[in-house]
Scaffold this active site. Sequence first.
Site, short mmCIF file in Angstrom:
data_model
loop_
_atom_site.label_atom_id
_atom_site.label_comp_id
_atom_site.label_asym_id
_atom_site.label_seq_id
_atom_site.Cartn_x
_atom_site.Cartn_y
_atom_site.Cartn_z
CE1 TYR A 118 -18.41 11.16 -15.25
CE2 TYR A 118 -17.14 11.16 -13.22
CZ TYR A 118 -17.93 10.50 -14.14
OH TYR A 118 -18.24 9.19 -13.94
CG ASP B 60 -10.80 16.15 -14.59
OD1 ASP B 60 -10.07 15.61 -15.45
OD2 ASP B 60 -11.77 15.58 -14.07
CE LYS C 47 -13.49 7.93 -18.55
NZ LYS C 47 -13.43 8.26 -17.17
NE ARG D 227 -2.79 0.29 3.42
CZ ARG D 227 -2.06 0.53 4.52
NH1 ARG D 227 -1.40 1.67 4.64
NH2 ARG D 227 -1.97 -0.36 5.49
C1 LIG Z 1 -13.43 14.40 -16.76
C2 LIG Z 1 -13.53 13.23 -15.82
N1 LIG Z 1 -12.99 13.32 -14.60
C3 LIG Z 1 -13.04 12.29 -13.72
C4 LIG Z 1 -13.70 11.11 -14.03
C5 LIG Z 1 -13.78 10.01 -13.02
O1 LIG Z 1 -12.87 8.99 -13.31
P1 LIG Z 1 -13.09 7.41 -13.03
O2 LIG Z 1 -14.31 6.99 -13.80
O3 LIG Z 1 -11.81 6.80 -13.48
O4 LIG Z 1 -13.32 7.28 -11.56
C6 LIG Z 1 -14.27 10.97 -15.30
C7 LIG Z 1 -14.96 9.72 -15.66
O5 LIG Z 1 -15.68 9.65 -16.64
C8 LIG Z 1 -14.19 12.05 -16.21
O6 LIG Z 1 -14.74 11.99 -17.44
#
Ligand SMILES: Cc1ncc(COP(=O)(O)O)c(C=O)c1O
Length: 390
Positions: free
Chosen positions: A106, A179, A204, A53
């Site tokens: 998101y 982000d 992604k 961890r």
């Molecule tokens: C712009 C964005 N930020 C964060 C996330 C969250 O990521 P995760 O699905 O890997 O938890 C997503 C998921 O679709 C996203 O599109």
Amino acid sequence: MSVSENQGFNTRAVHAGQAFEPRTGAVVPPLHFSSTYAQDGIGGLRDGYEYGRGGNPTRDALQEQLAALEGGSHAYSFSSGLAAEDSLIRALTRPGDHIVLGNDAYGGTYRLISRVLGEWGIGNTPVDMADLDAVAKAVAANKTRLVWVETPSNPMMKITDIAALAKLAHDAGALLVVDNTFASPYLQTPLALGADIVVHSTTKYIGGHSDVVGGAIVVNDPTLAEKIGFVQFAVGAVSGPMDAFLTTRGLKTLGVRMDRHSDNAQAVAEWLLERPEVEAVLYPGLPSHPGHELAKKQMKKFGGMISVQFKGGEAAARTVAENTSVFTLAESLGGIESLMNYPSEMTHASVKGTELAVPVNLIRLSCGIEDVEDLIADLEHAFTFIGTGS
Ligand SMILES: Cc1ncc(COP(=O)(O)O)c(C=O)c1O
């Protein structure tokens, strides 16, 4: 080989954290599954490794690679994007603190901030991040600790001026979180523009092959790094070794993929613009996009994501979403295969009825790396069903 920050993006992507294994010369570093490490006497750790961890060489290799590509001093890898966001917010806020975030963030990010962390005393104000006066007002109205922006945003594809927002946040004693999931570090490096923290859903573009869920935080400040590193260790939402390995493998080809994603999306967006069924094409690579000039300044290219709104409303959007075959109807984005999403019922269903709700006549396309003629032919075929009731 060790990398230097003067080397090009693709060189760093291939080599950062990827020195060959010294004993055998294995060019690809071995995948370390061990959950624990032998000690040479009590406390005699080899290279600092004690327990999985707290540290794992495969995860460390990914973290080194992520830091090198985002231009940060430290990176932390997590089991999902939301796990990264949760750890980040827990590391940097306390009850009574406030987060100002984009009003088209998101849906899962908003759900985490409002419905999970809200219960622990963290407030939030959603605001149009492209409107800096509105952001300044929202920041001043509360004890704002974090300003949180996605640019391009998901799914409205708004572009925000990162440097201006960083100054605004800093003037108010807050930190700017970007982000960077949609752009990826190949297209945009927010730390170089003044942001304090970059977060990613590495699920992604960074992973890039729709075969691993993960998240990351990158910073360029030792005090922030220490706080985030502590929560990563103490809470333990780390990426497992196999996930870290797959993410590292994907990340090596990020630049090549992003060039192709961007070129394909540009061609698809230009085609969509000419279609009579289409009300609006939201793609920053189009000169008609309100954020085009800014995107040209802060991004290398415009990325693989497009949102489209239809004159025929919800029915037309649903029809196209359900009648493609090269584009697969699925959540997520950023993989080599093209994906189609109807946000209002899929990725953003959790914000339905809130001010973050997505228009019902909108579909979101994640343009993959297939041949662009096939992507356009697929959409053209799906468009023939609009108005037929299919
Ligand atoms: C712009 C964005 N930020 C964060 C996330 C969250 O990521 P995760 O699905 O890997 O938890 C997503 C998921 O679709 C996203 O599109």
